[in-house]
Design a protein around this motif. Structure first.
Motif, PDB file in Angstrom:
ATOM      1  N   LEU A  64       0.845  -1.199   0.000  1.00  0.00           N
ATOM      2  CA  LEU A  64       0.000   0.000   0.000  1.00  0.00           C
ATOM      3  C   LEU A  64       0.876   1.243   0.000  1.00  0.00           C
ATOM      4  O   LEU A  64       0.599   2.210  -0.721  1.00  0.00           O
ATOM      5  N   GLN A  65       1.954   1.234   0.789  1.00  0.00           N
ATOM      6  CA  GLN A  65       2.874   2.377   0.800  1.00  0.00           C
ATOM      7  C   GLN A  65       3.571   2.509  -0.543  1.00  0.00           C
ATOM      8  O   GLN A  65       3.715   3.617  -1.068  1.00  0.00           O
ATOM      9  N   ARG A  66       4.005   1.394  -1.123  1.00  0.00           N
ATOM     10  CA  ARG A  66       4.641   1.436  -2.449  1.00  0.00           C
ATOM     11  C   ARG A  66       3.681   1.986  -3.497  1.00  0.00           C
ATOM     12  O   ARG A  66       4.082   2.765  -4.368  1.00  0.00           O
ATOM     13  N   LEU A  67       2.411   1.590  -3.409  1.00  0.00           N
ATOM     14  CA  LEU A  67       1.408   2.096  -4.346  1.00  0.00           C
ATOM     15  C   LEU A  67       1.268   3.607  -4.195  1.00  0.00           C
ATOM     16  O   LEU A  67       1.256   4.341  -5.184  1.00  0.00           O
ATOM     17  N   VAL A  77      -4.028   6.560  -1.406  1.00  0.00           N
ATOM     18  CA  VAL A  77      -4.305   5.314  -0.706  1.00  0.00           C
ATOM     19  C   VAL A  77      -4.643   5.697   0.727  1.00  0.00           C
ATOM     20  O   VAL A  77      -3.851   6.353   1.404  1.00  0.00           O
ATOM     21  N   LEU A  78      -5.832   5.317   1.186  1.00  0.00           N
ATOM     22  CA  LEU A  78      -6.284   5.618   2.544  1.00  0.00           C
ATOM     23  C   LEU A  78      -6.452   4.307   3.302  1.00  0.00           C
ATOM     24  O   LEU A  78      -7.261   3.460   2.914  1.00  0.00           O
ATOM     25  N   GLN A 152     -14.734  -0.099  -8.334  1.00  0.00           N
ATOM     26  CA  GLN A 152     -14.309  -1.487  -8.233  1.00  0.00           C
ATOM     27  C   GLN A 152     -14.000  -1.807  -6.779  1.00  0.00           C
ATOM     28  O   GLN A 152     -13.563  -0.941  -6.022  1.00  0.00           O
ATOM     29  N   THR A 153     -14.248  -3.071  -6.404  1.00  0.00           N
ATOM     30  CA  THR A 153     -13.927  -3.548  -5.066  1.00  0.00           C
ATOM     31  C   THR A 153     -13.179  -4.864  -5.185  1.00  0.00           C
ATOM     32  O   THR A 153     -13.330  -5.592  -6.181  1.00  0.00           O
ATOM     33  N   TRP A 154     -12.376  -5.138  -4.184  1.00  0.00           N
ATOM     34  CA  TRP A 154     -11.637  -6.388  -4.119  1.00  0.00           C
ATOM     35  C   TRP A 154     -11.666  -6.894  -2.692  1.00  0.00           C
ATOM     36  O   TRP A 154     -11.724  -6.112  -1.744  1.00  0.00           O
ATOM     37  N   GLY A 155     -11.554  -8.186  -2.531  1.00  0.00           N
ATOM     38  CA  GLY A 155     -11.394  -8.787  -1.220  1.00  0.00           C
ATOM     39  C   GLY A 155      -9.967  -8.598  -0.728  1.00  0.00           C
ATOM     40  O   GLY A 155      -9.224  -7.735  -1.209  1.00  0.00           O
ATOM     41  N   PRO A 160      -1.928  -4.935  -3.543  1.00  0.00           N
ATOM     42  CA  PRO A 160      -2.085  -3.542  -3.966  1.00  0.00           C
ATOM     43  C   PRO A 160      -1.190  -3.140  -5.142  1.00  0.00           C
ATOM     44  O   PRO A 160      -1.571  -2.292  -5.934  1.00  0.00           O
ATOM     45  N   MET A 161      -0.035  -3.754  -5.272  1.00  0.00           N
ATOM     46  CA  MET A 161       0.869  -3.441  -6.381  1.00  0.00           C
ATOM     47  C   MET A 161       0.664  -4.390  -7.562  1.00  0.00           C
ATOM     48  O   MET A 161       1.383  -4.312  -8.544  1.00  0.00           O
ATOM     49  N   GLY A 162      -0.327  -5.262  -7.462  1.00  0.00           N
ATOM     50  CA  GLY A 162      -0.573  -6.230  -8.519  1.00  0.00           C
ATOM     51  C   GLY A 162      -1.250  -5.616  -9.741  1.00  0.00           C
ATOM     52  O   GLY A 162      -1.722  -4.477  -9.732  1.00  0.00           O
ATOM     53  N   ARG A 163      -1.302  -6.419 -10.778  1.00  0.00           N
ATOM     54  CA  ARG A 163      -1.840  -5.987 -12.075  1.00  0.00           C
ATOM     55  C   ARG A 163      -3.288  -5.522 -11.988  1.00  0.00           C
ATOM     56  O   ARG A 163      -3.676  -4.539 -12.620  1.00  0.00           O
ATOM     57  N   ARG A 164      -4.120  -6.204 -11.192  1.00  0.00           N
ATOM     58  CA  ARG A 164      -5.545  -5.874 -11.137  1.00  0.00           C
ATOM     59  C   ARG A 164      -5.771  -4.461 -10.586  1.00  0.00           C
ATOM     60  O   ARG A 164      -6.509  -3.669 -11.175  1.00  0.00           O
ATOM     61  N   ILE A 165      -5.159  -4.155  -9.478  1.00  0.00           N
ATOM     62  CA  ILE A 165      -5.386  -2.853  -8.844  1.00  0.00           C
ATOM     63  C   ILE A 165      -4.669  -1.752  -9.618  1.00  0.00           C
ATOM     64  O   ILE A 165      -5.259  -0.701  -9.907  1.00  0.00           O
TER      65      ILE A 165
END
Length: 175
Positions: A64-67, A77-78, A152-155, A160-165
């Protein structure tokens, strides 16, 4: 940069970007004092994540911090600590110290909030009532578009740094 300096920098950038229309307005108390007003960040995508310090997904804090570092002033990012699943530390001071010491977090971090049920923070009650999304576990993610609407929502699983997000964020920024 600490969270308070981050917020002030964010406020200046939003003011320069001009006004945006919103249908709902939500504030979260900052773990450092003061408030985060989501309306201040309109014009940028916002990823809101309910977090917990003692969860098996807690290592996502690093991503999350990297994002946040990757997108800097283009997206927010909150992190919203919650004890709804009985995996958060005892108080806000312990959460703040843990996040700083273990992960060096500078991204916006709220006080401990409920994210489910009638006692949930108004933002999460709105998500449930108007958009049908209720976090099922820690590190569930909600992406808001530049107008503050969920897109969009995710479980817990997606990194967070992945392709989907990142793909969803990039798509919003390219639009």
């Amino acid at each position: 940069m600490n969270r308070r300096a981050f917020t002030l920098t964010s406020l200046a950038a939003i003011a320069a970007a001009g006004p945006a229309v919103a249908t709902e307005r939500f504030t979260f108390p900052s773990i450092d004092g003061g408030d985060y007003d989501l309306a201040v960040w309109r014009g940028r995508p916002i990823l809101v994540v309910n977090t917990a310090s003692l969860c098996g997904f807690t290592d996502q804090y690093a991503d999350l911090q990297r994002l946040q570092d990757t997108y800097q002033d283009r997206a927010i990012v909150l992190a919203v600590p919650s004890d709804d699943f009985a995996q958060e530390l005892a108080d806000n001071a312990a959460v703040a110290e843990f996040c700083e010491m273990q992960y060096g977090l500078t991204l916006p971090l709220t006080t401990i909030q409920s994210v489910r049920g009638p006692g949930a923070h108004p933002f999460y009650r709105w998500l449930a009532r108007d958009h049908g999304f209720v976090p099922q576990w820690n590190f569930n993610k909600v992406l808001l578009d530049q107008a503050g609407q969920p897109v969009q929502t995710w479980g817990s699983g997606p990194n967070p740094m992945g392709r989907r997000i990142r793909g969803a964020l990039d798509g919003l920024l390219a639009a």
